[in-house]
Design an enzyme around this catalytic site. Sequence first.
Site, short mmCIF file in Angstrom:
data_model
loop_
_atom_site.label_atom_id
_atom_site.label_comp_id
_atom_site.label_asym_id
_atom_site.label_seq_id
_atom_site.Cartn_x
_atom_site.Cartn_y
_atom_site.Cartn_z
N LYS A 64 0.83 -1.20 0.00
CA LYS A 64 0.00 0.00 0.00
C LYS A 64 0.87 1.26 0.00
O LYS A 64 1.92 1.31 0.65
CB LYS A 64 -0.91 -0.02 1.23
CG LYS A 64 -1.92 1.12 1.31
CD LYS A 64 -2.81 0.94 2.54
CE LYS A 64 -3.84 2.05 2.67
NZ LYS A 64 -4.71 1.87 3.86
N MET A 117 -6.58 8.97 2.87
CA MET A 117 -6.93 7.63 3.36
C MET A 117 -8.08 7.63 4.37
O MET A 117 -8.43 6.59 4.89
CB MET A 117 -5.70 6.93 3.96
CG MET A 117 -4.58 6.75 2.96
SD MET A 117 -3.18 5.85 3.62
CE MET A 117 -2.60 6.99 4.87
N SER A 157 -9.30 2.15 2.73
CA SER A 157 -8.35 2.91 1.94
C SER A 157 -7.32 2.04 1.23
O SER A 157 -6.53 2.53 0.42
CB SER A 157 -7.63 3.92 2.84
OG SER A 157 -6.91 3.26 3.89
N VAL A 203 -7.84 1.52 9.97
CA VAL A 203 -8.20 2.30 11.15
C VAL A 203 -9.71 2.40 11.32
O VAL A 203 -10.21 2.86 12.33
CB VAL A 203 -7.56 3.71 11.10
CG1 VAL A 203 -8.31 4.63 10.15
CG2 VAL A 203 -7.49 4.34 12.49
N ALA A 204 -10.45 1.94 10.30
CA ALA A 204 -11.92 1.94 10.37
C ALA A 204 -12.51 0.81 9.53
O ALA A 204 -13.72 0.71 9.40
CB ALA A 204 -12.48 3.28 9.91
N GLY A 205 -11.62 0.00 8.96
CA GLY A 205 -12.06 -1.07 8.06
C GLY A 205 -11.29 -1.09 6.76
O GLY A 205 -11.68 -1.75 5.80
N SER A 206 -10.17 -0.39 6.70
CA SER A 206 -9.47 -0.16 5.43
C SER A 206 -8.79 -1.38 4.83
O SER A 206 -8.36 -1.34 3.68
CB SER A 206 -8.44 0.97 5.59
OG SER A 206 -9.10 2.20 5.77
#
Length: 602
Positions: free
Chosen positions: A150, A199, A225, A246-249
């Site tokens: 990434k 992101m 992201s 950090v939230a589902g990336s």
Amino acid sequence: MIQADWRLLLPEGGVDPRAVVALLCGSAVVMLALRWVGQRQIQEKMDQERRTRDLSLERMEKVARQFKQQNPGIQAGHILSLPLVELAEKLKEGSLSPESVLYTYIDRALEVTREVNCVTGFMQGCEEQLREVQRQKERGLLYGVPVSIKDHIGCKGHVSTSGLVQFLGRAEEEDSVIVQVLKRQGAIPFVKTNVPQSMINYDCSNLIFGQTVNPLNHKKSPGGSSGGEGALIAGGGSVLGFGTDVAGSIRLPSSFCGLCGLKPTGNRLSTHGLASPIAGMKSVTGMIGPMARDVDSLALCMRALLCDDMFHLDPTVPPLPFNEEVYSSSVSLRIGYYDGDGYFQPSPSMRRAVQETKKLLQEAGHTLVPFTPPRIDYVVDELFTRGLFSDGAANLLDKFKGDIVDPTLKSQINCYRLPILVKKILALILKPVYPRIARDLNALCGVGSAKNLWKHHVAVAAYRTEFIAKWRKLELDVMLCPALGPAFNKGYPGKLFAASSYTNLYNVLNFPAGVVPVSAVTEADEEELKNYKGHYGDPWDKRLREAVEGAVGLPVAVQCVALPWQEELCLRFMKEVEALARERKRNVGPDDDDDDTNDLNL
């Protein structure tokens, strides 16, 4: 009415109004000129980075073409079809050469990125790494395996852009720890992949490299992201990739693209050497993790990374090697489950995926126990959103200075830029009509002070204790729940950031969580979607229905969760779900398949 000559009111030798007008006009012209110059400088920086990317893609094409010309007998199709575990075995035993595998994947990655725009740079150092790998006396677990990385994961000599102009021109001086360990295990990082601007979005578009689309349906987003990773792996251009979450990336692109992805517990793997537009944010735990086509690939990756090299290079990582006994266990599990979180009503296919998987697990001898996440509104609004933006999004907005906002992110950034007082007034006005949106606006105001930040950290810890107590009371081993999906139409993720509630819960809790594709969207799901109302009947509910429309045949995934530091148990559960979904696929003929999973390579 007496009309006075206003010029008589000026003192002798006063300001000539014409001069004032001229000065104002001149100032306006200067401001417009400065803005134009600023825009040109931004554009030039982006153009330069694009030229660098284009040159690297030309290099990819050149080396792949040369290898094919010199080795016309290479069976590229066979190499690309091998699962990671089998590929690694053949490389280690010598029945496949690292050269044949690397250049085959370079060629395929080039084809995929021409179709979906997912690669942001070719790592020319991969050829040197190839030679280094061949010189190694001991062959690591990932010997000769090409790996995609990434964008913001540091690689020596490459820019970690995060999709932001502010980060351009800063080539990394050394590899991140994760990349160093990969190389020591014999892996060959060969490309970097696209991300959404900053992101903080689960679409995949920025003004430097453009929009990445889903290889399964170009009208759809690949998620984010880590969207470039999802698109490249799903398109067959990589066998193993690394994202962050950090939230589902990691989990959202895995769900959207039909992949397996794992978000480990925070600091189970080193995050040293990663660029971030929200560095310093500690209320929500971000993590690095692997993405691949199957669960065994994730397990092999974790087995390779959890080694002495990792623990030596980053002493803050606890020295916990991979627990093979837990991963290979066949003891029946006690599994909590829920098919909706009460914050966003799941799409029909999301709910069906959980219900069908629950049934398969029960039939396999596991115990399924209903579970309801406590106080989910409080978690999403107060713990996640207020925590992620505890500074009122100030640090994030600083990264947009001297930049142009990507269209997919405009609705988010415009909201973040509202003055705190305006957010609070709007929240007050909207509360009676759209309470969920009002709570979100209020949460975006942040915590306000260091004292309140400490209180917020205490609240997160208290909720984690509450959640674990409920888990323990039910004597659960693992949890089954929805993963957001199917893939959203392009442009919608930026308008539905809060819809990540199914995944961001486990960033707040800092639990390991993975995604496994189990089914595909059916015509019946699409028909049922027409009656989707949501829990609140607000604009967000309407947008979610619009976001997932037109997804027949696309993958649907479930999420598997374990308690902190139990990645091996999480993977073992994911493996069980994957095996049962595949067995069901084999037992249901194409003519009798009522969920269209024949469209998925399960």
